[in-house]
Enzyme design. Structure first.
Site, PDB file in Angstrom:
ATOM      1  N   LYS A   1       0.805  -1.171  -0.059  1.00 17.03           N
ATOM      2  CA  LYS A   1      -0.160  -0.071  -0.142  1.00 17.03           C
ATOM      3  C   LYS A   1       0.731   1.260   0.129  1.00 17.03           C
ATOM      4  O   LYS A   1       0.591   2.065  -0.714  1.00 17.03           O
ATOM      5  CB  LYS A   1      -0.842   0.103   1.265  1.00 17.03           C
TER       6      LYS A   1
ATOM      7  N   ARG B   1      -9.865   0.644   8.626  1.00 17.88           N
ATOM      8  CA  ARG B   1      -9.225  -0.773   8.806  1.00 17.88           C
ATOM      9  C   ARG B   1     -10.371  -1.571   9.747  1.00 17.88           C
ATOM     10  O   ARG B   1      -9.891  -2.528   9.998  1.00 17.88           O
ATOM     11  CB  ARG B   1      -7.975  -0.502   9.657  1.00 17.88           C
TER      12      ARG B   1
ATOM     13  N   ARG C   1      12.028  -5.382   4.785  1.00 18.99           N
ATOM     14  CA  ARG C   1      11.651  -3.951   4.466  1.00 18.99           C
ATOM     15  C   ARG C   1      12.533  -3.222   5.310  1.00 18.99           C
ATOM     16  O   ARG C   1      13.154  -3.312   6.493  1.00 18.99           O
ATOM     17  CB  ARG C   1       9.956  -3.649   5.016  1.00 18.99           C
TER      18      ARG C   1
ATOM     19  N   ARG D   1      11.636  -1.237  10.729  1.00 16.88           N
ATOM     20  CA  ARG D   1      10.165  -0.805  11.623  1.00 16.88           C
ATOM     21  C   ARG D   1      10.407  -1.768  12.751  1.00 16.88           C
ATOM     22  O   ARG D   1      10.397  -2.721  12.995  1.00 16.88           O
ATOM     23  CB  ARG D   1       9.192  -0.602  10.731  1.00 16.88           C
TER      24      ARG D   1
ATOM     25  N   ARG E   1       0.017  -8.643  13.583  1.00  9.36           N
ATOM     26  CA  ARG E   1      -0.687  -7.780  12.680  1.00  9.36           C
ATOM     27  C   ARG E   1      -1.559  -8.547  11.560  1.00  9.36           C
ATOM     28  O   ARG E   1      -2.505  -8.011  11.247  1.00  9.36           O
ATOM     29  CB  ARG E   1       0.369  -6.782  12.068  1.00  9.36           C
TER      30      ARG E   1
END
Ligand code: AP5
Length: 223
Positions: free
Chosen positions: A16, A91, A130, A162, A173
């Site tokens: 996203k 969400r 990431r 992160r 998550r």
């Protein structure tokens, strides 16, 4: 197209943010990513950041009442008059209903929800590699490496892992996504707004699919 009010929907790590950055450049519309907004608030130590931090660290969603007002304010702002791109909001069904009522209150309507669909296995591969900078620019050590390791190509900032990209937090998550966010696929499908994109392709191929979807919407509007 007269007005483009877009929602980017998808599991964590589906791309996203990667696609949101590209869309923002293509469409020149304001881009509101709730994850980026919340992480900035945590860094700055604002009241919003203090309320959100513990939920984010665990990989839980922050309470609806903490985030809904933040987005409602931006959507109603003059900057978003010609449209907006939302990433990471809504969400939950409560958030989707709140967005509908805010957009209706403004006499406007959502144009489309772009659902970037990827498997849980792909999510784990992507989030494991990431790297991001403090300005939210996104890379992947294997799939989208920066020119110089550890340095953001866009702003020169340091690239880091992160806090919520740790294996146990990623697992939570994904669970939260399936339990609380995935029902929005049906929510938007029932309203004729859902456009499903195969997110397992390369970033360029995913961008092309999204562009093609938006071009079709534009043609339908003009017909
Ligand atoms: P948020 O920051 O929104 O996290 P998320 O939804 O889990 O999504 P991500 O940012 O992890 O992934 P992405 O889909 O943007 O993928 P990306 O482009 O980075 O939210 C963080 C937290 O904030 C939440 O857990 C929650 O606590 C809170 N929060 C936020 N909004 C909320 C809300 N509305 N309500 C309540 N709480 C909220 O890509 C991932 C990686 O894959 C990158 O390394 C990238 O380079 C790579 N990649 C991207 N596309 C491809 C591709 N096509 N092929 C190969 N690699 C790719």
């Amino acid at each position: 197209m007269s007005e483009l009010n877009l929602v980017l929907l998808g599991p964590p790590g589906s791309g996203k943010g990667t696609q949101g950055e590209r869309l923002q450049q293509d469409l020149e519309l304001p881009y509101y990513a709730t994850g980026d907004i919340l992480r900035a608030a945590v860094r700055e130590g604002t009241e919003l950041g203090r309320k959100a931090k513990e939920y984010m660290d665990r990989g839980d969603l922050v309470p609806d009442e903490v985030i809904v007002g933040v987005i409602a304010e931006r959507v109603a702002g003059s900057e978003a008059e010609d449209g907006f791109i939302l990433d990471g909001f809504p969400r939950t069904t409560v958030q989707a209903e709140a967005l509908d009522s805010e957009v209706n209150r403004l006499g406007r309507a959502l144009t489309a929800t772009i659902f970037i669909d990827v498997s849980d296995e792909e999510v784990v591969r992507r989030l494991g590699g990431r790297r991001t900078c403090a300005n939210g620019h996104i890379f992947h050590v294997e799939f989208d490496p920066p020119e110089r390791a550890g340095i953001c190509d866009v702003c020169g900032g340091e690239l880091v892992v992160r806090d919520d990209d740790k294996p146990d937090v990623i697992r939570n998550r994904l669970e939260r996504y399936h339990a609380e966010t995935e029902p929005l696929v049906a929510y938007y499908d029932e309203r004729g707004l859902l456009h499903r994109i195969d997110g397992s392709a390369t970033p360029d191929a995913v961008s092309e699919s999204i562009r093609a979807t938006l071009a079709t919407l534009r043609m339908e509007e003009e017909a």
